[in-house]
Design an enzyme around this catalytic site. Sequence first.
Site, short mmCIF file in Angstrom:
data_model
loop_
_atom_site.label_atom_id
_atom_site.label_comp_id
_atom_site.label_asym_id
_atom_site.label_seq_id
_atom_site.Cartn_x
_atom_site.Cartn_y
_atom_site.Cartn_z
N HIS A 138 39.40 37.06 38.13
CA HIS A 138 39.30 38.52 38.16
C HIS A 138 37.72 38.85 37.62
O HIS A 138 37.50 38.17 36.68
CB HIS A 138 40.14 39.34 37.37
CG HIS A 138 41.71 39.30 37.79
ND1 HIS A 138 41.92 39.74 38.87
CD2 HIS A 138 42.90 38.46 37.50
CE1 HIS A 138 43.27 39.62 39.18
NE2 HIS A 138 43.83 38.84 38.32
N GLN A 196 46.64 37.28 49.67
CA GLN A 196 47.64 37.03 50.73
C GLN A 196 47.41 37.30 52.24
O GLN A 196 47.52 36.33 53.12
CB GLN A 196 48.91 37.87 50.49
CG GLN A 196 49.63 37.50 49.21
CD GLN A 196 49.29 38.57 48.10
OE1 GLN A 196 48.34 39.12 48.00
NE2 GLN A 196 50.05 38.62 46.94
N THR A 248 30.72 42.46 15.32
CA THR A 248 30.51 41.54 16.61
C THR A 248 30.89 42.31 18.08
O THR A 248 30.54 41.87 19.02
CB THR A 248 31.56 40.34 16.45
OG1 THR A 248 32.90 40.61 16.49
CG2 THR A 248 31.07 39.65 15.05
N ARG A 255 36.25 45.55 46.10
CA ARG A 255 36.37 44.98 44.69
C ARG A 255 35.68 43.62 45.17
O ARG A 255 35.45 43.05 46.09
CB ARG A 255 37.78 44.64 44.25
CG ARG A 255 38.74 44.00 45.26
CD ARG A 255 39.97 43.49 44.65
NE ARG A 255 40.66 42.84 45.41
CZ ARG A 255 41.91 42.06 45.22
NH1 ARG A 255 42.33 42.28 43.92
NH2 ARG A 255 42.68 41.38 46.08
N LYS A 300 28.88 36.37 17.89
CA LYS A 300 29.99 36.80 19.00
C LYS A 300 29.93 35.47 19.90
O LYS A 300 28.82 35.22 20.54
CB LYS A 300 29.69 38.14 19.80
CG LYS A 300 31.14 38.33 20.41
CD LYS A 300 32.15 39.02 19.80
CE LYS A 300 33.21 39.78 20.32
NZ LYS A 300 34.14 40.47 19.40
#
Length: 280
Positions: free
Chosen positions: A244, A216, A55, A173, A10
């Site tokens: 992300h 923003q 994989t 986050r 992989k």
Amino acid sequence: MALTASRYGKERVRVLRLARDGEHHTPRELTLSVMLTGRFEAAWTTGDNRAAIATDSLRNIVNVTAAQNLTLDAEAFVAAVAQVLLKTYPQIEAVGIEAEEIRWLRHAIAGAPHGHTFTRDGNGTGFVALTASRAGSTLRSGLRGYTFMKTTQSGWSDFVADRYRTLPDTTDRIAATSMDATWTWASPPPDCSEANARILQTLLTVFGTTYSRGIQDSMYRMGEAALDAVPELAEIGFVMPNKHYLPIDLTAFGLDNAGTVFLPTDEPAGRIEATIGRIA
């Protein structure tokens, strides 16, 4: 005909491990290639997959090992992954792992290393643009591809809820971006290098020390602060795509991911643009 050589595995398995010690966080980001050599010949020669390991399982092993080893350095981590493979599958004869590390540097704010604000090592390129005529000139400076993140104190919530929305609200986050910023000078400062450094420090201080309700929200307040800090600035423009980091679901392996193991992904990415200037 003889099968004289074979291996499989992989590639580009991306994982970020986040060790949390109160407000002091340490991110460790790797992109791995995991390749196997062993008694898998029948998968090639007769289509017999009974010895073959998916994989996708290799990716899962990397993620599980990450969750169980948040603080290992890159060298020790790849050794831990190899040991899991060799102990689990007797048909494996050799494991080859290569890993590229993205190094995150802890950013200093007010002279002290900050607990959860980081910049990428080997970061960005400077930018200068001049438009000149006999009537006058416009000088712009800035940065391209300057990458930074904070590992908490960011959210994204209360956005449009309709039948196309699948993304849930979040109040905690990782916020990360690769920023292009361009500032236009109303008049050139006495020392451009010093002023440019002051602008960047101002941008990162606002980003790192205030709660972000979205890119923003941070972008606007960063621009305001730069204009306040450097009077020679006329305006500042940003392009800030999201980078992300998605929490990896490890419940299938009996593990709870309490915000410590993430999948880094650059695409598709949100792209946020704005220009902030002085009121005429």
